[in-house]
Design a protein around this motif. Structure first.
Motif, PDB file in Angstrom:
ATOM      1  N   UNK A 152       0.831  -1.209   0.000  1.00 56.69           N
ATOM      2  CA  UNK A 152       0.000   0.000   0.000  1.00 56.69           C
ATOM      3  C   UNK A 152       0.871   1.267   0.000  1.00 56.69           C
ATOM      4  N   UNK A 153       1.711   1.418  -1.038  1.00 54.26           N
ATOM      5  CA  UNK A 153       2.666   2.524  -1.007  1.00 54.26           C
ATOM      6  C   UNK A 153       1.999   3.909  -0.975  1.00 54.26           C
ATOM      7  N   UNK A 154       0.880   4.043  -1.665  1.00 55.79           N
ATOM      8  CA  UNK A 154       0.218   5.361  -1.685  1.00 55.79           C
ATOM      9  C   UNK A 154      -0.270   5.713  -0.277  1.00 55.79           C
ATOM     10  N   UNK A 155      -0.864   4.716   0.384  1.00 52.10           N
ATOM     11  CA  UNK A 155      -1.389   4.974   1.729  1.00 52.10           C
ATOM     12  C   UNK A 155      -0.269   5.195   2.738  1.00 52.10           C
ATOM     13  N   UNK A 156       0.857   4.502   2.533  1.00 50.52           N
ATOM     14  CA  UNK A 156       1.982   4.705   3.465  1.00 50.52           C
ATOM     15  C   UNK A 156       2.526   6.131   3.346  1.00 50.52           C
ATOM     16  N   UNK A 157       2.622   6.624   2.109  1.00 52.85           N
ATOM     17  CA  UNK A 157       3.101   7.997   1.934  1.00 52.85           C
ATOM     18  C   UNK A 157       2.080   8.981   2.498  1.00 52.85           C
ATOM     19  N   UNK A 158       0.812   8.715   2.239  1.00 55.25           N
ATOM     20  CA  UNK A 158      -0.235   9.590   2.764  1.00 55.25           C
ATOM     21  C   UNK A 158      -0.189   9.628   4.288  1.00 55.25           C
ATOM     22  N   UNK A 159      -0.058   8.443   4.863  1.00 58.99           N
ATOM     23  CA  UNK A 159      -0.004   8.330   6.332  1.00 58.99           C
ATOM     24  C   UNK A 159       1.133   9.187   6.881  1.00 58.99           C
ATOM     25  N   UNK A 160       2.312   9.046   6.264  1.00 57.79           N
ATOM     26  CA  UNK A 160       3.465   9.776   6.782  1.00 57.79           C
ATOM     27  C   UNK A 160       3.361  11.259   6.478  1.00 57.79           C
ATOM     28  N   UNK A 161       2.795  11.612   5.326  1.00 57.43           N
ATOM     29  CA  UNK A 161       2.610  13.037   5.026  1.00 57.43           C
ATOM     30  C   UNK A 161       1.665  13.685   6.045  1.00 57.43           C
ATOM     31  N   UNK A 162       0.524  13.026   6.240  1.00 56.73           N
ATOM     32  CA  UNK A 162      -0.504  13.591   7.125  1.00 56.73           C
ATOM     33  C   UNK A 162       0.023  13.711   8.558  1.00 56.73           C
ATOM     34  N   UNK A 163       0.750  12.686   8.976  1.00 56.01           N
ATOM     35  CA  UNK A 163       1.310  12.687  10.333  1.00 56.01           C
ATOM     36  C   UNK A 163       2.346  13.799  10.508  1.00 56.01           C
ATOM     37  N   UNK A 164       3.124  14.058   9.469  1.00 58.72           N
ATOM     38  CA  UNK A 164       4.254  14.979   9.589  1.00 58.72           C
ATOM     39  C   UNK A 164       3.885  16.426   9.268  1.00 58.72           C
ATOM     40  N   UNK A 165       3.038  16.623   8.269  1.00 68.48           N
ATOM     41  CA  UNK A 165       2.834  17.984   7.769  1.00 68.48           C
ATOM     42  C   UNK A 165       1.413  18.525   7.853  1.00 68.48           C
ATOM     43  N   UNK A 166       0.416  17.654   7.857  1.00 67.85           N
ATOM     44  CA  UNK A 166      -0.960  18.145   7.729  1.00 67.85           C
ATOM     45  C   UNK A 166      -1.268  19.114   8.870  1.00 67.85           C
ATOM     46  N   UNK A 167      -1.716  20.322   8.495  1.00 65.72           N
ATOM     47  CA  UNK A 167      -1.955  21.388   9.468  1.00 65.72           C
ATOM     48  C   UNK A 167      -2.972  21.012  10.542  1.00 65.72           C
ATOM     49  N   UNK A 168      -3.903  20.143  10.207  1.00 64.46           N
ATOM     50  CA  UNK A 168      -4.900  19.709  11.186  1.00 64.46           C
ATOM     51  C   UNK A 168      -4.316  18.548  11.983  1.00 64.46           C
ATOM     52  N   UNK A 169      -3.826  18.852  13.174  1.00 60.02           N
ATOM     53  CA  UNK A 169      -3.112  17.821  13.940  1.00 60.02           C
ATOM     54  C   UNK A 169      -4.046  16.740  14.466  1.00 60.02           C
ATOM     55  N   UNK A 170      -5.252  17.154  14.799  1.00 58.37           N
ATOM     56  CA  UNK A 170      -6.239  16.177  15.259  1.00 58.37           C
ATOM     57  C   UNK A 170      -6.519  15.159  14.138  1.00 58.37           C
ATOM     58  N   UNK A 171      -6.603  15.679  12.907  1.00 58.04           N
ATOM     59  CA  UNK A 171      -6.816  14.799  11.745  1.00 58.04           C
ATOM     60  C   UNK A 171      -5.665  13.811  11.626  1.00 58.04           C
ATOM     61  N   UNK A 172      -4.445  14.331  11.803  1.00 56.34           N
ATOM     62  CA  UNK A 172      -3.265  13.489  11.701  1.00 56.34           C
ATOM     63  C   UNK A 172      -3.292  12.372  12.728  1.00 56.34           C
ATOM     64  N   UNK A 173      -3.705  12.714  13.950  1.00 56.06           N
ATOM     65  CA  UNK A 173      -3.757  11.691  15.003  1.00 56.06           C
ATOM     66  C   UNK A 173      -4.802  10.627  14.687  1.00 56.06           C
ATOM     67  N   UNK A 174      -5.993  11.074  14.253  1.00 52.18           N
ATOM     68  CA  UNK A 174      -7.045  10.114  13.897  1.00 52.18           C
ATOM     69  C   UNK A 174      -6.591   9.189  12.771  1.00 52.18           C
ATOM     70  N   UNK A 175      -5.975   9.808  11.751  1.00 53.31           N
ATOM     71  CA  UNK A 175      -5.586   9.025  10.581  1.00 53.31           C
ATOM     72  C   UNK A 175      -4.500   8.025  10.950  1.00 53.31           C
ATOM     73  N   UNK A 176      -3.564   8.458  11.778  1.00 49.10           N
ATOM     74  CA  UNK A 176      -2.486   7.577  12.218  1.00 49.10           C
ATOM     75  C   UNK A 176      -3.056   6.381  12.991  1.00 49.10           C
ATOM     76  N   UNK A 177      -4.031   6.661  13.850  1.00 47.90           N
ATOM     77  CA  UNK A 177      -4.632   5.577  14.630  1.00 47.90           C
ATOM     78  C   UNK A 177      -5.299   4.559  13.694  1.00 47.90           C
ATOM     79  N   UNK A 178      -6.028   5.068  12.712  1.00 46.59           N
ATOM     80  CA  UNK A 178      -6.715   4.173  11.764  1.00 46.59           C
ATOM     81  C   UNK A 178      -5.693   3.353  10.970  1.00 46.59           C
ATOM     82  N   UNK A 179      -4.620   4.029  10.534  1.00 52.30           N
ATOM     83  CA  UNK A 179      -3.605   3.340   9.733  1.00 52.30           C
ATOM     84  C   UNK A 179      -2.919   2.266  10.568  1.00 52.30           C
ATOM     85  N   UNK A 180      -2.587   2.615  11.808  1.00 52.42           N
ATOM     86  CA  UNK A 180      -1.904   1.653  12.670  1.00 52.42           C
ATOM     87  C   UNK A 180      -2.790   0.435  12.913  1.00 52.42           C
ATOM     88  N   UNK A 181      -4.087   0.654  12.974  1.00 53.37           N
ATOM     89  CA  UNK A 181      -5.009  -0.443  13.285  1.00 53.37           C
ATOM     90  C   UNK A 181      -5.245  -1.376  12.102  1.00 53.37           C
TER      91      UNK A 181
END
Ligand code: FAD
Length: 265
Positions: A152-181
């Motif tokens: 899932x290379x696209x999702x892995x890059x998205x996950x890391x982008x969102x976690x590292x740069x996405x201005x909405x930090x709450x979004x980043x945390x939610x997305x990271x939790x979903x990805x990790x699960x």
């Protein structure tokens, strides 16, 4: 002001103007909050640029700009890059070669009924849906990029982008939790497309009726029956998605031939 220029659009189309505006915002606004890029941040940014240069459909000036940016980033032996250097490159390349990324934000399918609604987050979802579908359509596009290893290379890059740069930090945390699960369960390109669709619906569900919900575009399970009747089934009176048809619909909706150049530069 956004109100003065409402753009006519169809919710069954995807607009290049939204994708270009996503990249414009990402490169000129979101990244600007990091004065230097180094370590994991630099790697995530490089991978994001590589991904877009390989999977952005159409081969137009966006791809040329991202290829140039990617070549430049990969040729630099520096452990850290000032953000200003990225910006200079983007500006210079655009001026010299006519390679272009809109000089302004121009939301179309992502315009909100007032400022502060929709816009960038909407376009980031849209961009990544397009990239998952394009990866499904062009399986070898990521060969020799270093991104081709996992399922899932696209999702892995998205996950890391969102976690590292996405201005909405709450979004980043939610997305990271979903990805990790559940990202581990994604085994192929079709599942990659469907995982993002399903995750996006989970977010829609959580946000329905919240402050970030644009009253003109209420959050709801997507695609609606009017966009895709065959995506919906019913079993014993209970709604069920027909995932085969959802996949077909996503391929069509986010596929290269459904991206409208209207309002694009
Ligand atoms: P969006 O949800 O942004 O959707 C954009 C467009 O995508 C829709 O107009 C529709 O055409 C299409 N679409 C809708 N659903 C799907 C689907 N399931 N599959 C494919 N296409 C679809 N906001 C928060 O307040 N809290 C959060 O935790 C949060 N997490 C986020 C995580 C990520 C990774 C991103 C990118 C955004 C997140 N946001 C979050 C923002 C939020 O999801 C919306 O993007 C924002 O509220 C704007 O909503 P919108 O009405 O433009 O529609």
């Amino acid at each position: 002001d956004q109100q003065s220029a409402w753009r006519d659009f169809s919710s069954s189309e995807v607009y290049a103007a939204d994708l270009e505006s996503a990249l414009h915002y990402l490169l000129r606004v979101e990244l600007a909050t990091h004065s230097t890029l180094q370590g994991e941040e630099l790697q995530v940014f490089k991978d994001f640029v590589t991904l877009v240069s390989k999977l952005y459909p159409g081969g137009g000036s966006v791809v040329k700009l991202m290829e140039t940016l990617s070549d430049w980033l990969l040729s630099l032996p520096l452990p850290r890059i000032p953000y200003q250097a990225v910006l200079d490159l983007v500006d210079n390349k655009m001026r010299i070669s006519g390679v272009f990324l809109g000089a302004e934000l121009r939301w179309v399918g992502c315009q909100g009924s007032r400022a502060g609604l929709r816009g960038y987050p909407c376009s980031l979802w849209t961009l990544f849906h397009v990239l998952t579908v394009q990866h499904d359509a062009t399986p070898t596009a990521l060969d020799n990029t270093g991104l081709e290893g996992g399922a899932a290379p696209v999702l892995q890059v998205m996950r890391r982008y969102v976690r590292t740069f996405f201005g909405c930090e709450e979004c980043g945390r939610h997305f990271e939790r979903a990805a990790a699960a559940s990202l581990e369960g994604v085994q192929n390109r079709e599942q990659q497309v469907l995982w993002l669709w399903n995750q996006h619906n989970t977010v829609n569900d959580r946000l329905a009726g919240s402050l970030s919900d644009d009253p003109l575009f209420p959050k709801a399970p997507w695609p609606s029956p009017s966009l895709c009747a065959s995506c919906h089934d019913e079993k014993n009176g209970v709604h069920e998605w027909n995932q085969d048809n959802v996949l077909l619909f996503l391929r069509k909706h986010y596929g290269a031939s459904n991206i409208s150049p209207r309002y694009s530069l």
